[in-house]
Design an enzyme around this catalytic site. Structure first.
Site, PDB file in Angstrom:
ATOM      1  N   GLU A 152      12.723 -10.003  -0.152  1.00  0.00           N
ATOM      2  CA  GLU A 152      11.500 -10.728   0.188  1.00  0.00           C
ATOM      3  C   GLU A 152      11.607 -12.158  -0.355  1.00  0.00           C
ATOM      4  O   GLU A 152      12.004 -12.343  -1.497  1.00  0.00           O
ATOM      5  CB  GLU A 152      10.267 -10.054  -0.444  1.00  0.00           C
ATOM      6  CG  GLU A 152       8.987 -10.666   0.106  1.00  0.00           C
ATOM      7  CD  GLU A 152       7.713 -10.046  -0.479  1.00  0.00           C
ATOM      8  OE1 GLU A 152       6.673 -10.138   0.187  1.00  0.00           O
ATOM      9  OE2 GLU A 152       7.769  -9.492  -1.590  1.00  0.00           O
ATOM     10  N   ALA A 289       8.729  -8.100 -10.195  1.00  0.00           N
ATOM     11  CA  ALA A 289       9.164  -6.841  -9.593  1.00  0.00           C
ATOM     12  C   ALA A 289       9.060  -6.956  -8.086  1.00  0.00           C
ATOM     13  O   ALA A 289       8.451  -7.893  -7.566  1.00  0.00           O
ATOM     14  CB  ALA A 289       8.280  -5.698 -10.090  1.00  0.00           C
ATOM     15  N   GLU A 291       8.499  -4.503  -4.424  1.00  0.00           N
ATOM     16  CA  GLU A 291       8.017  -3.200  -3.968  1.00  0.00           C
ATOM     17  C   GLU A 291       8.869  -2.505  -2.910  1.00  0.00           C
ATOM     18  O   GLU A 291       8.341  -1.767  -2.085  1.00  0.00           O
ATOM     19  CB  GLU A 291       6.599  -3.367  -3.409  1.00  0.00           C
ATOM     20  CG  GLU A 291       6.507  -4.149  -2.088  1.00  0.00           C
ATOM     21  CD  GLU A 291       6.255  -5.640  -2.219  1.00  0.00           C
ATOM     22  OE1 GLU A 291       5.818  -6.255  -1.244  1.00  0.00           O
ATOM     23  OE2 GLU A 291       6.491  -6.189  -3.327  1.00  0.00           O
ATOM     24  N   ASN A 292      10.195  -2.738  -2.871  1.00  0.00           N
ATOM     25  CA  ASN A 292      11.015  -2.076  -1.855  1.00  0.00           C
ATOM     26  C   ASN A 292      10.578  -0.611  -1.715  1.00  0.00           C
ATOM     27  O   ASN A 292      10.401   0.078  -2.711  1.00  0.00           O
ATOM     28  CB  ASN A 292      12.492  -2.103  -2.253  1.00  0.00           C
ATOM     29  CG  ASN A 292      12.892  -3.450  -2.805  1.00  0.00           C
ATOM     30  OD1 ASN A 292      12.807  -4.454  -2.122  1.00  0.00           O
ATOM     31  ND2 ASN A 292      13.296  -3.478  -4.071  1.00  0.00           N
ATOM     32  N   HIS A 324       0.771  -2.420  -9.458  1.00  0.00           N
ATOM     33  CA  HIS A 324       0.863  -3.397  -8.367  1.00  0.00           C
ATOM     34  C   HIS A 324       1.894  -2.950  -7.327  1.00  0.00           C
ATOM     35  O   HIS A 324       1.615  -2.878  -6.125  1.00  0.00           O
ATOM     36  CB  HIS A 324       1.254  -4.756  -8.978  1.00  0.00           C
ATOM     37  CG  HIS A 324       1.390  -5.878  -7.992  1.00  0.00           C
ATOM     38  ND1 HIS A 324       0.414  -6.832  -7.829  1.00  0.00           N
ATOM     39  CD2 HIS A 324       2.384  -6.218  -7.130  1.00  0.00           C
ATOM     40  CE1 HIS A 324       0.805  -7.704  -6.902  1.00  0.00           C
ATOM     41  NE2 HIS A 324       2.003  -7.361  -6.472  1.00  0.00           N
ATOM     42  N   GLU A 325       3.094  -2.645  -7.798  1.00  0.00           N
ATOM     43  CA  GLU A 325       4.175  -2.319  -6.853  1.00  0.00           C
ATOM     44  C   GLU A 325       3.916  -0.999  -6.129  1.00  0.00           C
ATOM     45  O   GLU A 325       4.249  -0.847  -4.955  1.00  0.00           O
ATOM     46  CB  GLU A 325       5.534  -2.262  -7.564  1.00  0.00           C
ATOM     47  CG  GLU A 325       5.904  -3.536  -8.320  1.00  0.00           C
ATOM     48  CD  GLU A 325       5.774  -4.832  -7.520  1.00  0.00           C
ATOM     49  OE1 GLU A 325       5.888  -4.801  -6.276  1.00  0.00           O
ATOM     50  OE2 GLU A 325       5.549  -5.886  -8.140  1.00  0.00           O
ATOM     51  N   HIS A 328       1.636  -1.337  -3.186  1.00  0.00           N
ATOM     52  CA  HIS A 328       2.320  -1.870  -2.007  1.00  0.00           C
ATOM     53  C   HIS A 328       2.978  -0.767  -1.160  1.00  0.00           C
ATOM     54  O   HIS A 328       3.261  -0.987   0.007  1.00  0.00           O
ATOM     55  CB  HIS A 328       3.436  -2.838  -2.422  1.00  0.00           C
ATOM     56  CG  HIS A 328       2.983  -4.235  -2.697  1.00  0.00           C
ATOM     57  ND1 HIS A 328       2.165  -4.951  -1.848  1.00  0.00           N
ATOM     58  CD2 HIS A 328       3.270  -5.085  -3.726  1.00  0.00           C
ATOM     59  CE1 HIS A 328       1.981  -6.173  -2.343  1.00  0.00           C
ATOM     60  NE2 HIS A 328       2.627  -6.272  -3.489  1.00  0.00           N
ATOM     61  N   GLU A 347      -0.498  -9.439  -1.260  1.00  0.00           N
ATOM     62  CA  GLU A 347      -0.402  -9.710  -2.689  1.00  0.00           C
ATOM     63  C   GLU A 347      -1.764  -9.735  -3.372  1.00  0.00           C
ATOM     64  O   GLU A 347      -1.919  -9.257  -4.488  1.00  0.00           O
ATOM     65  CB  GLU A 347       0.333 -11.036  -2.928  1.00  0.00           C
ATOM     66  CG  GLU A 347       1.790 -11.012  -2.476  1.00  0.00           C
ATOM     67  CD  GLU A 347       2.600  -9.876  -3.118  1.00  0.00           C
ATOM     68  OE1 GLU A 347       2.110  -9.227  -4.063  1.00  0.00           O
ATOM     69  OE2 GLU A 347       3.725  -9.635  -2.661  1.00  0.00           O
TER      70      GLU A 347
END
Length: 889
Positions: A152, A289, A291-292, A324-325, A328, A347
């Site tokens: 990203e 970080a 979020e894959n 957070h991740e 996502h 985001e």
């Protein structure tokens, strides 16, 4: 993506943004259905070989295929129509500027399905983007490299030729050929592992087919790792991968992840769509970080917690970043923004819900009050600049995408979503979220699609209200006056745009749809009245309220605006600060509003200093943290005067009572927030030269270094900072030695952030040189330089000179990423002389940094604002500080 802690926000005369490059999205005549991708990285020579077999659909007969491709050499390419003969490509035309390649074929590819085959080679770069190498040391001290990814926003094209746009989704079948003693991970679970036919030291690892997804979420990691494993209550396997020998440090993140998945599952009412999720710590990592899907990558400091050596703020940070991740995985991965213009939604939403999640896991963190200090006020500061931007920005060329990973997308985004959630109510908000995720799952959506779903769930004019917050930059200042009529209180409320340079007095003043809540002294925690202010001004009547009751606008500090009360109303609110009847978040909000009004020249800074003295009984960590932050800004501003020592004395007087109350030792029954507060207060007193604090810090530091009594993790930052600030070359050498010996990245970072506090000019140079040395990870150089710039007047000058002198190396290291913006902001934001704004501007005219154009403008604006503030208020502040300590006559 979590783009790490932002430095406190930043202002200049508006120059128009430079010409945007012409940009065209990829043609849609051919699009991918499935990528079969096999990659073989070489961890010695830092290259990789790749084979792509993509099943594609040809929509329109064409003799060329245009894809994204950057820093990759294509060796052969061919197309096999379904049931037809293979057609070899006759040419590859690279458009490097646009990161595209055009494959030409001798005859037209006909409508229908086919397979595109490409063999290619690339480089495992050291730029922390695309498919790159990350350096680590084995427990025995040997230097090795892992191969990792960060795609990203637009860097999947550095790992394989692809249609690298979020809306062009496909499934992926990934295989990796890796040394057999290495761990190989990707988005999905491993389905096959077999020895490589040509080389028995290699393994071929094959992963299950992914769901349909965007290229920027694809990930693979090859390296040496240990892991801890758990299972969420809904049956998802969770693993946290750590550097070898540090599995223990993955347990805290595992505990958070295992609690978080079911929380989101329940909140969104949509199950997590993959069989597993891995969280992995990467040594060299630019963001916080990423979020894959199914394989979330982290900086080590955003994932690893050592029960003995990690401080409370690190735990909190890890909990927030994990929250957070993982958010996502639904919001971003399952439903993806249609184009980068809608990045803010991805985001901003994740930055809001990470707090909801941490509040669920750790109610004792009082995390929503911290949100106001960490995100809400920071966004207000940045968004008051003329060089801010709307939340929603039209993005074209990839070089423009990195620029919007900023506090507007994240923190303002999160703040307006918090305001929206409050306006709608949790029940309808969840209902709307659920229908949004269900309707668009495995697809793409735009901001408006979410508004539609929330509108249907709540019956409120969501799109209309929210458009005023996302499409125009800035926010209003709400001006309030009151009069008592019998038992009623009449409030006159008006709005105008708030600017960091003072109120907006132009003709075409924008308006917002402002959800306004009101509470009274009778029940400070309860909202008495709610209105939607959709015009420049209005009058509101509150019934049955006695004349001695105060009235407060925006309880909970949820609405995204500043407030200016009439002086009588403000007088009435001040006792609520002293006797703590106002909620902590509202005490914080009042002080923060007044501070920003003083910076904008709407009130005198002396008024704010008087208000700050009312906080002498304040028990709340977050309120102190925000006060401390504002005093830091003021102290930095006054370092340009000859009475800097007087403001240090003010800081010592303000923080001494709470410092005495807390003491150095952790007491029975104390919690997370007490630990944070102690660190904050002792650091503030030590830095300001409070003698007893300095002596105690030196004593404890000596014991720590000699191994007699190791400092608790929560006391290390304040002690290190204090002894360095008042230290000599021996102190610095000791700190550098501690840095070298530190096994944990968290401890190394802790030291790196405070090194700049040293005051002797020759030692400051030494710290700056150290910032670029092998001993500092590339992503952390920025915080060392920033620490120097933020510590003193001399440090600021030295850091800026250092950045200019080493610009080529620094720009080359971070080109295009948001670290370059952060570096610029940290180095120049504290200047307060007009001519410095001109100098910064002219330096960046001749040293282009396209990813940081807006940051440079914001910094120049801030420098001019600082200069104006100093001219306007310095004398008054000086007089007030002198008068405070004069003996009474």
């Amino acid at each position: 993506m979590n783009s790490t802690v932002f430095a406190s926000a930043t202002r200049q005369n508006t120059d128009t943004m430079p010409e945007r490059r012409p940009f065209v999205r990829l043609p849609t005549d051919v699009y991918p259905v499935n990528y079969g991708l096999c990659l073989k990285p070489d961890l010695i020579d830092f290259t990789f070989e790749g084979k792509l077999e993509a099943i594609v659909k040809v929509n329109l007969a064409t003799n060329q295929i245009v894809m994204n491709c950057a820093d990759i050499d294509i060796i052969t390419a061919s197309f096999v129509p379904e049931g037809g003969e293979e057609i070899n490509a006759t040419g590859f035309n690279y458009q490097n500027e646009d990161e595209k390649v055009t494959l030409s074929f001798p005859s037209a590819l006909q409508k229908g399905s086919g397979t595109l085959k490409i063999d290619f080679v690339g480089e495992l770069n050291d730029k922390m983007k695309g498919f790159y190498r990350s350096k680590y040391a084995t427990p025995a001290g040997e230097i090795r490299y892992a191969a990792v990814t960060q795609f990203e926003a637009t860097d999947a094209r550095r790992a394989f030729p692809c249609w690298d746009e979020p809306a062009i989704k496909a499934t992926f079948d990934i295989s990796l050929i890796v040394p057999k003693d290495r761990v190989a991970l990707s988005n999905m679970n491993v389905i096959d592992r077999k020895p490589h036919p040509e080389d028995d030291s290699l393994l071929e690892v094959k992963f299950a087919t992914t769901p349909i997804m965007s290229t920027y979420l694809v990930a693979f990691v090859i390296g040496e790792y240990d892991f801890v494993e758990g299972q969420s209550s809904d049956g998802v396997t969770v693993r946290v991968y750590t550097p070898t020998g540090k599995a223990e440090q993955g347990k805290f993140a595992l505990e958070v992840a295992v609690k978080t998945l079911p929380f989101y599952n329940d909140y969104f009412n949509v199950p997590y769509p993959l069989p597993k999720i891995d969280l992995i710590a990467i040594a060299d990592f630019a963001a916080g970080a990423m979020e894959n899907w199914g394989l979330v990558t982290y900086r080590e400091t955003a994932l690893l917690i050592d029960p003995k050596n990690s401080c409370s703020s690190s735990r909190q940070w890890v909990a927030l970043v994990v929250g957070h991740e993982l958010a996502h995985q639904w919001f971003g991965n399952l439903v993806t923004m249609e184009w980068w213009t809608h990045l803010w939604l991805n985001e901003g939403f994740a930055s809001w819900i990470e707090y909801l999640c941490v509040d669920h896991c750790f109610p004792d963190y009082d995390i929503w009050t911290q949100f106001v200090s960490a995100d809400y006020t920071r966004a207000l500061d940045l968004d008051a600049l003329d060089n801010s931007h709307p939340i929603e920005v039209n993005v074209g060329h990839p070089s423009e995408v990195d620029e919007i990973f900023d506090a507007i997308s994240y923190s303002k985004g999160a703040s307006v979503i918090r305001m929206l959630h409050n306006y709608i109510g949790d029940k309808d908000f969840r209902k709307g979220m659920h229908s949004y995720l269900l309707k668009f799952q495995h697809r793409n959506a735009a901001t408006e699609d979410l508004w539609d779903c929330l509108e249907q769930a709540s019956g409120k004019p969501i799109a209309l209200v929210m458009r005023s917050w996302t499409k125009q930059m800035g926010f209003p200042i709400i001006v309030v006056d009151q009069e008592q009529q019998g038992d009623d209180r009449i409030l006159k409320i008006s709005q105008k745009k708030f600017c960091a340079s003072g109120p907006h007095n132009g003709e075409d003043c924008p308006n917002w749809m402002v959800p306004i809540s009101i509470c009274t002294g009778e029940d400070p925690g309860c909202t008495k009245l709610k209105v939607l202010l959709d015009s420049p001004e209005t009058t509101i009547t509150i019934n049955n309220i006695s004349p001695d009751q105060w009235v407060k606008i925006n309880p909970g500090t949820v609405g995204f605006y500043r407030i200016q009360y009439s002086s009588a109303m403000l007088e009435g609110l001040l006792p609520g600060i002293r006797d703590l009847t106002l909620l902590p978040v509202d005490r914080l909000g009042l002080q923060n509003d007044l501070f920003s009004l003083s910076r904008a020249g709407m009130i005198s800074t002396v008024e704010v200093l008087k208000l700050m003295e009312a906080f002498v009984n304040e028990p709340n960590y977050t309120v102190w943290s925000d006060l401390s932050c504002n005093l830091g800004v003021l102290s930095s501003l006054l370092s340009h005067t000859d009475f800097h020592e007087e403001i240090q004395e003010f800081i010592r007087d303000l923080f001494t009572p709470i410092g005495l109350k807390l003491g150095w030792e952790c007491k029975q029954g104390e919690g997370h927030l007490d630990a944070l507060l102690r660190g904050l207060v002792l650091g503030k007193l030590g830095k300001a030269g409070h003698k007893p604090t300095l002596e105690e810090a030196r004593r404890r530091f000596k014991d720590h270094v000699e191994g007699k009594q190791i400092l608790s993790a929560d006391l290390r930052s304040p002690v290190y900072l204090t002894v360095l600030k008042h230290g000599d070359s021996a102190t610095l050498d000791t700190m550098l030695k501690l840095h070298k010996q530190a096994d944990m990245q968290e401890e190394k970072n802790r030291i790196e952030r405070v090194l700049g506090a040293i005051s002797a000019p020759d030692l400051i140079q030494k710290v700056l040189t150290f910032a670029l040395s092998e001993d500092v990870r590339p992503q952390d150089t920025v915080s060392v330089i920033g620490g120097v710039a933020g510590s003193s007047k001399h440090g600021r000058k030295a850091a800026w000179k250092f950045v200019k002198d080493n610009w080529e190396e620094l720009h080359n290291r971070y080109q295009g990423g948001f670290l370059i913006s952060r570096l610029i902001k940290l180095s120049v934001d504290g200047f307060a002389i007009d001519k410095m704004a001109a100098e910064v501007k002219s330096f960046f005219e001749s040293h282009q940094a396209p990813a940081a154009e807006r940051t440079v403008q914001q910094c120049c604006e801030n420098i001019l604002l600082n200069a104006a503030w100093l001219k306007r208020d310095a004398d008054d502040i000086h007089q007030y500080l002198l008068k405070r300590k004069a003996p009474p006559v």
